[in-house]
Enzyme design. Sequence first.
Site, PDB file in Angstrom:
ATOM      1  N   LYS A 102       9.659  10.061 -17.937  1.00 38.14           N
ATOM      2  CA  LYS A 102      11.037  10.278 -18.405  1.00 38.14           C
ATOM      3  C   LYS A 102      11.641   8.938 -18.768  1.00 38.14           C
ATOM      4  CE  LYS A 102      13.969  13.822 -18.727  1.00 38.14           C
ATOM      5  NZ  LYS A 102      13.613  15.259 -18.768  1.00 38.14           N
ATOM      6  N   ASP A 142      16.177  14.735 -24.673  1.00 39.67           N
ATOM      7  CA  ASP A 142      16.732  15.265 -23.429  1.00 39.67           C
ATOM      8  C   ASP A 142      18.253  15.268 -23.632  1.00 39.67           C
ATOM      9  OD1 ASP A 142      15.847  16.066 -20.580  1.00 39.67           O
ATOM     10  OD2 ASP A 142      17.457  14.671 -20.167  1.00 39.67           O
TER      11      ASP A 142
HETATM   12  N1  GLU Z   1      13.654  17.067 -21.959  1.00 36.99           N
HETATM   13  C1  GLU Z   1      12.943  18.314 -21.882  1.00 36.99           C
HETATM   14  C2  GLU Z   1      12.625  18.641 -20.436  1.00 36.99           C
HETATM   15  O1  GLU Z   1      13.268  18.160 -19.522  1.00 36.99           O
HETATM   16  C3  GLU Z   1      11.731  18.352 -22.812  1.00 36.99           C
HETATM   17  C4  GLU Z   1      10.662  17.341 -22.525  1.00 36.99           C
HETATM   18  C5  GLU Z   1       9.566  17.257 -23.566  1.00 36.99           C
HETATM   19  O2  GLU Z   1       9.586  18.035 -24.511  1.00 36.99           O
HETATM   20  O3  GLU Z   1       8.704  16.391 -23.407  1.00 36.99           O
HETATM   21  O4  GLU Z   1      11.788  19.450 -20.147  1.00 36.99           O
END
Ligand code: GLU
Length: 414
Positions: A102, A142
Amino acid sequence: MSLFENTLAQIKQASAIMKLNPTVEKILSNPHRILEVTFPVKMDNGNIEVFKGFRVQHNNARGPYKGGIRFHPQVDMGEVMALSAWMTIKCAVANIPLGGGKGGVIVDPKKLSPAELERLSRAYIRSINRIVGPDEDVPAPDVYTTPQIMAWMVDEYSKIQGRNVLGMLTGKPLAVGGSLGRADSTSQGGIYVLEEVCKEKGIDPKKATVAVQGFGNAGANVAHMLMDMGFKVVAVSDSKGGLYSADGLDTRIVEKCKTEKGSVNNCAVGNAKAISNSDLLALPCDVLFLCAMENQITAENADKVQAKMILELANGPVTPEADAILAKKGIAVIPDILANSGGVTVSYFELVQNKANFYWTAEEVDTRLRKIMVDGWKNVSANAEKYACTYRQAAFITALKRLEDAILARGFEN
Ligand code: GLU
């Protein structure tokens, strides 16, 4: 408790129930790598401002690190660590071959001009470029990051590499290697899980009421889908407040009004009345959708929840203390790591399409997404029964077992 401590508590609970290998538990309780960066960005008035950002790579036993980038004033390292660990678990629940990571930047993007936002996005990706890539670590959108931001980032990274590397992140616009179905995949995935839950629990959408906290990409889309399925959407809210109608809201009209007036809270016409966020969380309804931020249902307000069931499209909206209170009250929680995994699942499809340089139809994406979500629910529901535990514990158990298999098969250096 910090957000990462919440994650550790969740791992610990599931680990105790399933008797997870202790070394595996130790490995998963620590991120592999934490990168903190600061970088200067030129503002439109000529001043230079210095921003701080993070990228946390939690675990890659099952595949490259994967997870979004958050632009928000409240971002901190502990939050990014928690979110990265949830990505590892989420990808394992969905059974897609990816790990967890992340990123985040401490910034309020609403206060930046488009040109400033572009310079900030490019500067952040330059700062972390050495540790990301299609086979290493694949970012995505995100909170408050968009397909346009992804396009700037993929362009910047490709310039650094001297070649087009479309698969270095996902959630891109269709024009630059995005996937059909990615934009509403988080909501669609949640709906596929909800359909299975309704079948299992005998809930008829046409006779059920829902409240939706959060009216961003995931929240607004899911509200529209729920309304189209026949659910009565009695309330919605955003960061400035909520809106309630016992007769049900037309969510598309509310969205239009929010665009004009800045908040759903300003849209009280006819039978609709303005309510607060805490009012919304305490409304009696069949399903409460949490689509905003973490730590919304806590030890302080869990007792006030009157919904029969909660579905988490946000990451971490219910704390472990609140989980225990809700379980005692018999309120089922369909957890984030299952319910919102549609987003990363279609991100995975996007990555596969970029690698093959061959693009799928909307129907192909949708059929594959539905299968992954339905299988995910079946695995979690079966484990909830087998271990007589909550759905969150069962989802963790599902994921931890797969992670344990991968980590033990790869082995440790002796
Ligand atoms: N931000 C989204 C999540 O928390 C998507 C993450 C992604 O597609 O890699 O799942």
